[in-house]
Design a protein around this motif. Sequence first.
Motif, PDB file in Angstrom:
ATOM      1  N   PHE A 280      40.246  40.413  30.839  1.00  0.00           N
ATOM      2  CA  PHE A 280      41.500  40.812  31.480  1.00  0.00           C
ATOM      3  C   PHE A 280      41.255  41.175  32.942  1.00  0.00           C
ATOM      4  CE2 PHE A 280      41.834  42.031  26.997  1.00  0.00           C
ATOM      5  CZ  PHE A 280      43.019  41.421  26.629  1.00  0.00           C
TER       6      PHE A 280
ATOM      7  N   THR B 106      42.760  44.097  35.644  1.00  0.00           N
ATOM      8  CA  THR B 106      43.573  45.284  35.862  1.00  0.00           C
ATOM      9  C   THR B 106      43.689  45.536  37.360  1.00  0.00           C
ATOM     10  OG1 THR B 106      43.777  47.672  35.507  1.00  0.00           O
ATOM     11  CG2 THR B 106      41.545  46.798  35.621  1.00  0.00           C
TER      12      THR B 106
ATOM     13  N   LYS C 189      45.900  47.828  26.896  1.00  0.00           N
ATOM     14  CA  LYS C 189      46.741  46.914  27.688  1.00  0.00           C
ATOM     15  C   LYS C 189      47.837  47.672  28.421  1.00  0.00           C
ATOM     16  CE  LYS C 189      46.272  42.578  25.079  1.00  0.00           C
ATOM     17  NZ  LYS C 189      46.973  41.611  24.187  1.00  0.00           N
TER      18      LYS C 189
ATOM     19  N   LEU D  26      46.823  45.608  31.744  1.00  0.00           N
ATOM     20  CA  LEU D  26      45.946  44.446  31.638  1.00  0.00           C
ATOM     21  C   LEU D  26      46.732  43.148  31.591  1.00  0.00           C
ATOM     22  CD1 LEU D  26      43.330  45.703  28.996  1.00  0.00           C
ATOM     23  CD2 LEU D  26      43.190  45.796  31.501  1.00  0.00           C
TER      24      LEU D  26
ATOM     25  N   GLU E 141      38.090  38.297  36.132  1.00  0.00           N
ATOM     26  CA  GLU E 141      38.337  39.417  35.228  1.00  0.00           C
ATOM     27  C   GLU E 141      37.515  40.635  35.634  1.00  0.00           C
ATOM     28  OE1 GLU E 141      34.985  37.017  33.365  1.00  0.00           O
ATOM     29  OE2 GLU E 141      36.930  36.573  34.295  1.00  0.00           O
TER      30      GLU E 141
END
Length: 360
Positions: A231, A233, A290, A295, A302
């Motif tokens: 992911f 962020t 998440k 995310l 990532e």
Amino acid sequence: MLKDALPMKQGETRAGEALRQLLENIPILQIESIEAQAVAGDWRPDLIARLLVDGRQHLLVCEYKSNGQPRYARSALLELRNYVAQTASQATPIFIAPYISPAVRQLCEEKGVGYLDLEGNARIAFGSVFIERMVAEKPAAEQRELKSLFRPKSAQVLRTMLREPARAWRVTELSEISKVSLGHVSNVRTGLIDREWARASDDGLVLSAPDALLDAWRESYTSPPGERLHFYTPLHGSTLEDAARGALSIDDGTGRAAFASFSAAQWLAPYGRTGTHYFFADEDGLRKLKAALKLAPASKGENVAVIVPKDLELLADTVEPAPGAVCTSPVQTYLDLSIAGERGAEAADHLRRERLSWPR
């Protein structure tokens, strides 16, 4: 030639053949006989090889064990040394087994006993004779046995014991705390005792060599099976850290997540930061991460990696070094770092020195 004073068992026959094949390639040796010995009454070795070396007779006094683990090897070495000291001064004691681990080879050398295993590892030294042969690979059976000791159910028992390495454990206690059946705990107990990583005391099972146990676990360790997700962020620094701790500390009865790998090491034994943040989580824990960390799936660039492990008991083996900083345990963090490349190995070594050092 191979001569039997008494009928030999299958294992002893294989041991005698392996010894003969090893010795017949040494030009200065002449094999007169390899004989099985009587077993009634006082202790006797399983095999005696009678050799001529430059015209002089020499004996190899051999004991074969079907299990070459330290627990069984140690008693065999003692019997061999005592027998040679009392009855056969012009003899060399030899321990033979299907497989002899590096730890037992070292034990043999320390005790002045030669060794030979059916995989081809050997060290026999006397007079002007020196034979040493090493085989790189462990036999498949040994690898399977070791892997079974570190599979998820067994690992639950080991993690429980390593949290309190000086404690004496009853089998029933280990079963209850690790949530593993009594039968499985008993199998782990046998494996630990056979390798002399633990000993049985009046109070229960005690780890006698936690460092050796952890070394073997590290050598066999692979990343936990499960889904690996990546992911991105937008959060950074203390903002990300606070958001993660908030998500990890939510105790609503659903969902578990924890800092893992390098991210856990930052709380347990800081060594060096990385650009990626690592977590273990179950499905509900992942949803919390998440939401808290905003995310978004990422195929590249990532900065968050999450493993959703098949073995969810990994999420029960956690510590909380600061409020909300739920981390995989020092043992689990060490294992994950050990397979995370060169920087991971360095961080693992640092973590072990800081958090996993036990009196020898």
